[in-house]
Design an enzyme around this catalytic site. Sequence first.
Site, PDB file in Angstrom:
ATOM      1  N   GLU A  55      -4.959  -8.908  -0.362  1.00  0.00           N
ATOM      2  CA  GLU A  55      -5.310  -8.672   1.054  1.00  0.00           C
ATOM      3  C   GLU A  55      -6.761  -8.269   1.207  1.00  0.00           C
ATOM      4  O   GLU A  55      -7.277  -7.433   0.458  1.00  0.00           O
ATOM      5  CB  GLU A  55      -4.421  -7.577   1.654  1.00  0.00           C
ATOM      6  CG  GLU A  55      -4.536  -7.523   3.180  1.00  0.00           C
ATOM      7  CD  GLU A  55      -3.836  -6.321   3.797  1.00  0.00           C
ATOM      8  OE1 GLU A  55      -2.633  -6.133   3.539  1.00  0.00           O
ATOM      9  OE2 GLU A  55      -4.504  -5.581   4.542  1.00  0.00           O
ATOM     10  N   GLU A 109       0.795  -1.233   0.000  1.00  0.00           N
ATOM     11  CA  GLU A 109       0.000   0.000   0.000  1.00  0.00           C
ATOM     12  C   GLU A 109       0.833   1.292   0.000  1.00  0.00           C
ATOM     13  O   GLU A 109       0.885   2.012   0.997  1.00  0.00           O
ATOM     14  CB  GLU A 109      -0.989  -0.021   1.176  1.00  0.00           C
ATOM     15  CG  GLU A 109      -1.940  -1.207   1.075  1.00  0.00           C
ATOM     16  CD  GLU A 109      -3.156  -1.137   2.010  1.00  0.00           C
ATOM     17  OE1 GLU A 109      -3.276  -0.172   2.782  1.00  0.00           O
ATOM     18  OE2 GLU A 109      -3.986  -2.061   1.950  1.00  0.00           O
TER      19      GLU A 109
END
Length: 508
Positions: free
Chosen positions: A355, A252
């Site tokens: 995820e 991220e």
Amino acid sequence: MSIPLLGLLLSLLGLGTISAEDCLARDYGNNGTVCVCNADQCDTIARVQTLSEGSYLLYTSNMAGLRFQIDNGTFSELSTTSENRIIIDQDDSYQEILGWGGAFTDATGININSLSSGAKEKLMRSYFSEDGLEYSLCRVPIGGTDFSTHGYTYVDETEPDVELTTFALTDEDYQLKIPLIREAFNLTDNNLRLFASAWTAPKWMKLNGAYSGLLGFLKSAMYQPWANYFLKFLEAYDSENIPFWGITTGNEPSLGFFPIEIPSVAWTFTQMRIWIRTNLGPTLRNSPYSNITIMALDDQRIFLPWYIDGLFLNSDVRNYIDGIATHWYWDDIIPPSMLTTTHDTYPEKFLLATEACVGDGDDISVVLGSWSRGEQYVFSIIEYVNHWTTGWLDWNMALDETGGPTYINNNVDSPIIVNASADEFYKQPMYYGIGHFSKFVPRGSVKISCSQFASDVPTTAFKRPDGGVVVVILNQRDEEVPVVIADATRGEVNLNLSARSFTSVLYW
Ligand SMILES: *[C@@H]1O[C@H](CO)[C@@H](O)[C@H](O)[C@H]1NC(C)=O
Ligand SMILES: *[C@@H]1O[C@H](CO)[C@@H](O)[C@H](O)[C@H]1NC(C)=O
Ligand SMILES: *[C@@H]1O[C@H](CO)[C@@H](O)[C@H](O)[C@H]1NC(C)=O
Ligand SMILES: *[C@@H]1O[C@H](CO)[C@@H](O)[C@H](O)[C@H]1NC(C)=O
Ligand SMILES: *[C@@H]1O[C@H](CO)[C@@H](O)[C@H](O)[C@H]1NC(C)=O
Ligand SMILES: *[C@@H]1O[C@H](CO)[C@@H](O)[C@H](O)[C@H]1NC(C)=O
């Protein structure tokens, strides 16, 4: 026939490896149940055996408490019924499946290690063995994440150590990750692939001098040391005999643009493009790990396709990257068509959902037994695979009753919740939800065409490497739904999907 009785019958017939234990259900009043496991007992699901042509197998899990309930039947002639038809076309095929799984976070290791050896083995078997979900693809954090007990990296020196001479794995690797990964390899007969993702770089490599927070960019002088750090990680695990199939460019990269506490490295696509072209790409491709799979993004799908467009402006970068990894957290506001757009633009790059979890930002992180959370998993998996995605990974494989530990209090839910004081763990509807795919759709299966008759009963279908077909259906309605699965090569299956259920139908 009850599942234990079937197991007994099969073992009397000499098919001793096939047996299944029932779910010990517990209701915490959250509209659904968990299955309780401890050192002595835990529900299992036998590996699927090929059937003769003309028959089908049916596995049902539902809100009322069924868990992988097995049933079977035979195809009938194709009819002209037009209602609730799910049409399967085995010749119309799409992407190949890479796998299903979760992440070996520190929190996962802490919770699994908090159990007695008997209960711990039951938990590991639940995810990896032939009588469990047969997970095949797992993510391993490079160093710490928010699901650690403290922030850390492998070079936590106060002075810069650009040569990484002090690089060293930590107790977390030796106690919480490596032993469990070894066991997972063993339980899967080495049929497990791993990929690695880094959260933060050492503080001295970053402009903000911190593990997290605003302006978490890498100092430009640290581009090469940070690429070397990835290589050092692969070498360190290699020396423990743990091979990696893949690596991402980092978890991220958008996090470091915000004042939030999750450890991160911020990257604009321009910076990332330079780093992959000049540092990461050449470093990995000229190393002993030259064929490692490199995945870009590892972030929300709101960045598709423009962030990837920005990276691939350079053709070397496009060549270095094998696939594109996405997370599900902002999916409510971003349509899945972004996945298809990305696939259509870069058809040679695979998409992988790396995820997902529920409970982040909710008042109550862990909702034991919540059927609707299981439905969220199944809905998402169907949506992703119906939009070119090659697999779907959960986040923490095991958390405690508070949804931790997490040193920044980012508590969330998990398919398995461990209660260390009772030496037991709870398998939630989310566990069975991902299992309706991982158990039946092995790596190398191919997504095939499957029609949709209603948006609240989404469906998907795959062809397995052994030629079997798997149809997975989510019934979100509070009532039974009659459906017809029609395959011109076989005939049709008439079923009543039970209310609020996950169904996997298999035939060869
Ligand atoms: C259970 O479902 C009912 C009906 O949808 C709802 O009113 C209730 O709030 C739910 N309970 C919980 C704990 O989610
Ligand atoms: C199908 O179910 C019947 C009983 O319902 C059972 O006797 C038979 O063994 C099952 N067949 C398979 C292939 O599971
Ligand atoms: C798993 O461990 C057992 C017991 O140590 C061993 O016999 C077996 O060969 C191992 N399997 C694999 C695939 O490593
Ligand atoms: C990389 O190559 C080696 C040697 O050819 C092989 O054993 C390994 O499986 C390959 N790894 C990947 C990820 O393809
Ligand atoms: C965990 O175990 C303790 C001790 O047996 C018990 O008091 C507690 O209720 C359990 N928690 C849950 C969620 O069942
Ligand atoms: C589905 O349920 C209806 C109503 O209960 C029943 O008439 C029908 O026979 C069932 N169909 C199948 C395939 O079991």
